[in-house]
Design an enzyme around this catalytic site. Structure first.
Site, PDB file in Angstrom:
ATOM      1  N   ARG A  93      44.379   0.534   0.500  1.00  0.00           N
ATOM      2  CA  ARG A  93      44.890   0.889   1.816  1.00  0.00           C
ATOM      3  C   ARG A  93      44.454   2.325   2.144  1.00  0.00           C
ATOM      4  NH1 ARG A  93      51.009   2.463   3.637  1.00  0.00           N
ATOM      5  NH2 ARG A  93      50.657   2.279   5.882  1.00  0.00           N
ATOM      6  N   HIS A  94      44.289   2.620   3.435  1.00  0.00           N
ATOM      7  CA  HIS A  94      43.949   3.994   3.841  1.00  0.00           C
ATOM      8  C   HIS A  94      45.029   4.966   3.361  1.00  0.00           C
ATOM      9  CE1 HIS A  94      47.161   3.840   6.757  1.00  0.00           C
ATOM     10  NE2 HIS A  94      46.733   2.637   7.103  1.00  0.00           N
ATOM     11  N   GLY A  95      44.714   6.250   3.391  1.00  0.00           N
ATOM     12  CA  GLY A  95      45.652   7.278   2.937  1.00  0.00           C
ATOM     13  C   GLY A  95      46.680   7.655   3.996  1.00  0.00           C
TER      14      GLY A  95
END
Ligand code: NAG
Ligand code: NAG
Ligand code: NAG
Ligand code: NAG
Length: 455
Positions: free
Chosen positions: A83-85
């Site tokens: 998942r993106h940060g």
């Protein structure tokens, strides 16, 4: 005349709405640098809450988690879905934050939470979900830890010879997470000027936007999430609203379920983005946090989890993509050849990972989450804060062992037992057997077609 009238009504309402409860000033105390509610932030959770040892050393890995199935095994492939940060709130949530903080500043009695008097609203609508600096670090250091965990897979040679690949969702926060991940890889391997290209693939990483059946029967269908609405209007949430109103000395009518959520978000974002245990966190205690966590989990359960069959089936395309790659690597090993894709890193969203984990039958409680069983679900498996915090990652590693190929699954770098397989490193052929039905069916086009019967 009209103005005066309104004023009198206002005062009158104020007077009848609350007789001062004795505990009105009972805000929670700042318990240290980490908000007491940090474990309840759902998909707005910090990765460090899942792996607290990272707080003292962001490059630490737990050696006992990354051991091969046996010393005679050799890692041959890694697929990572990440998942993106950490990101800014979306513009819709920022709007609500601006609105409620205005109301608090203008009408609330802040004598209990004096720091709120000087707190300044700094979120702007155009920040809309963008990756923040902390989000870049999330990916950069994750990459460096993965190099330590898989030193024979993420190597200079494999990169130079094109055996390390990256795919990302087109969303800016994902693309920038991917760039930060690459930065971490280059930095960790001390290499420069080597091309590590990425491709954008929304069909794979944003399948939830493209699956017609999901859009029509869940995303755009209020009935599909009615349990969420019922919980927001239920007794547990009402109590949280009243406590918040008491703490701020606001009329109950001004504090809705949305307001509570907004305060909860403000606490969460101030913490994940700026590292602050902000005054907003004072306004909700542990019991409130648990209700908010359940509310968030309930939403994910009905929109992306076990609530509806199509939620997970929409990820069939990603499931097949993963197994096709594992199969290819397995076949190359079996025929004595070299694995052509040693590392695949795919960057997407919580909405990418949750459906896939659900499809794999992970984090399934015996009883569905509903509006009426908050109390009996305190020990539930479906806790999105632990499953999909920022930079959440599903790692699938294939090992070549004397007794055959074995697969290790990890979630957020922690060993993960696939349901029905009690070994932490089952034989790959047993994993394929476990998911045989999906491997033979789960056809994306059929599943997402509006008039199809269930696949
Ligand atoms: C204050 O809140 C705490 C935690 O919610 C609770 O345990 C305590 O009983 C409350 N005290 C009063 C006076 O209401
Ligand atoms: C590492 O993992 C082991 C096994 O799960 C656990 O007992 C230990 O506490 C972990 N160490 C840290 C620092 O988290
Ligand atoms: C992505 O990073 C670039 C440069 O690194 C920056 O200009 C851009 O604003 C970033 N976008 C987002 C959405 O953070
Ligand atoms: C707050 O409540 C008062 C009366 O109880 C009402 O006049 C006012 O419009 C409300 N404001 C908001 C922002 O809900």
């Amino acid at each position: 005349m009209g103005f005066l009238c309104l004023l009198i009504i206002g005062i009158h309402l104020h007077a009848v709405t609350f007789a001062l409860p004795s505990s009105w000033c009972n805000v929670t105390s700042p318990s240290g640098p980490i908000p007491a509610n940090a474990l309840y932030f759902n998909t707005k959770s910090r990765y460090e809450e899942v792996n607290p040892y990272l707080m003292s050393d962001i490059l630490a890995i737990n050696e006992s988690w990354v051991k091969p199935p046996s010393p005679a095994c050799r890692a041959v492939h890694l697929s990572a879905i990440i998942r993106h940060g950490t990101r800014y709130p979306t513009s819709g949530n920022i709007k609500k934050m601006i609105q409620f903080s205005k109301l608090v500043k203008s009408r609330a009695d802040l004598s209990c939470v004096k720091e709120l008097q000087t707190w300044k609203m700094w979120y702007k609508e155009d920040m809309d979900g963008r990756l923040v600096e902390k989000g870049r670090s999330d990916h950069r250091y994750l990459a460096r830890r993965l190099i330590k965990s898989f030193p024979t897979l993420i190597t200079k040679e494999n990169i130079e010879e094109g055996r390390v690949k990256l795919i990302t969702s087109s969303k800016h926060r994902c693309v920038n997470s991917t760039l930060a991940f690459k930065h971490g890889v280059m930095e960790g391997l001390c290499i420069q000027g080597v091309d590590l290209p990425h491709t954008i693939n929304d069909e794979l990483m944003r399948f939830f936007d493209q699956c017609r059946r999901l859009l029509e029967t869940v995303e755009n269908n209020k009935d599909a999430v009615k349990e969420v609405e019922l919980f927001k209007n239920g007794p547990e949430m009402k109590r949280v609203q009243e406590k918040l109103a008491d703490r701020l000395q606001l009329p109950y009518s001004n504090v809705t379920a949305d307001s509570v959520e907004t305060v909860f978000y403000l606490c969460a974002y101030e913490f994940t983005i700026r590292g602050l245990n902000s005054p907003w966190c004072r306004l909700l205690d542990d019991a409130d946090g648990q209700v908010m966590e359940y509310s968030g989990d309930l939403k994910q359960f009905w929109k992306r989890g076990f609530g509806h069959d199509i939620n997970s089936k929409a990820s069939c395309i990603l499931f097949h993509d993963l197994f096709k790659r594992l199969d290819a690597a397995a076949n190359q090993i079996k025929s004595g050849g070299r694995v052509s894709e040693v590392v695949m890193v795919q960057v997407g969203h919580a909405e990418t990972l949750l459906p896939l984990l659900t499809l794999l039958d992970l984090f399934k409680d015996d009883v569905p989450l509903t509006s009426s069983n908050f109390a009996s679900h305190r020990g539930r498996a479906f806790r999105t804060g632990a499953i999909v915090p920022y930079a959440a990652n599903l790692l699938m590693t294939l090992f070549d062992c004397p007794d055959g190929l074995r697969l290790q699954a990890r979630l957020n770098e922690r060993p993960l037992t696939l349901p029905g397989l009690d070994d932490l490193s089952p034989l790959y052929q047993d994993v394929r057997k476990r998911y045989e039905q999906l491997l033979q069916g789960c056809d994306q086009d059929t599943v997402c077609m509006m008039d199809s019967s269930k696949n």
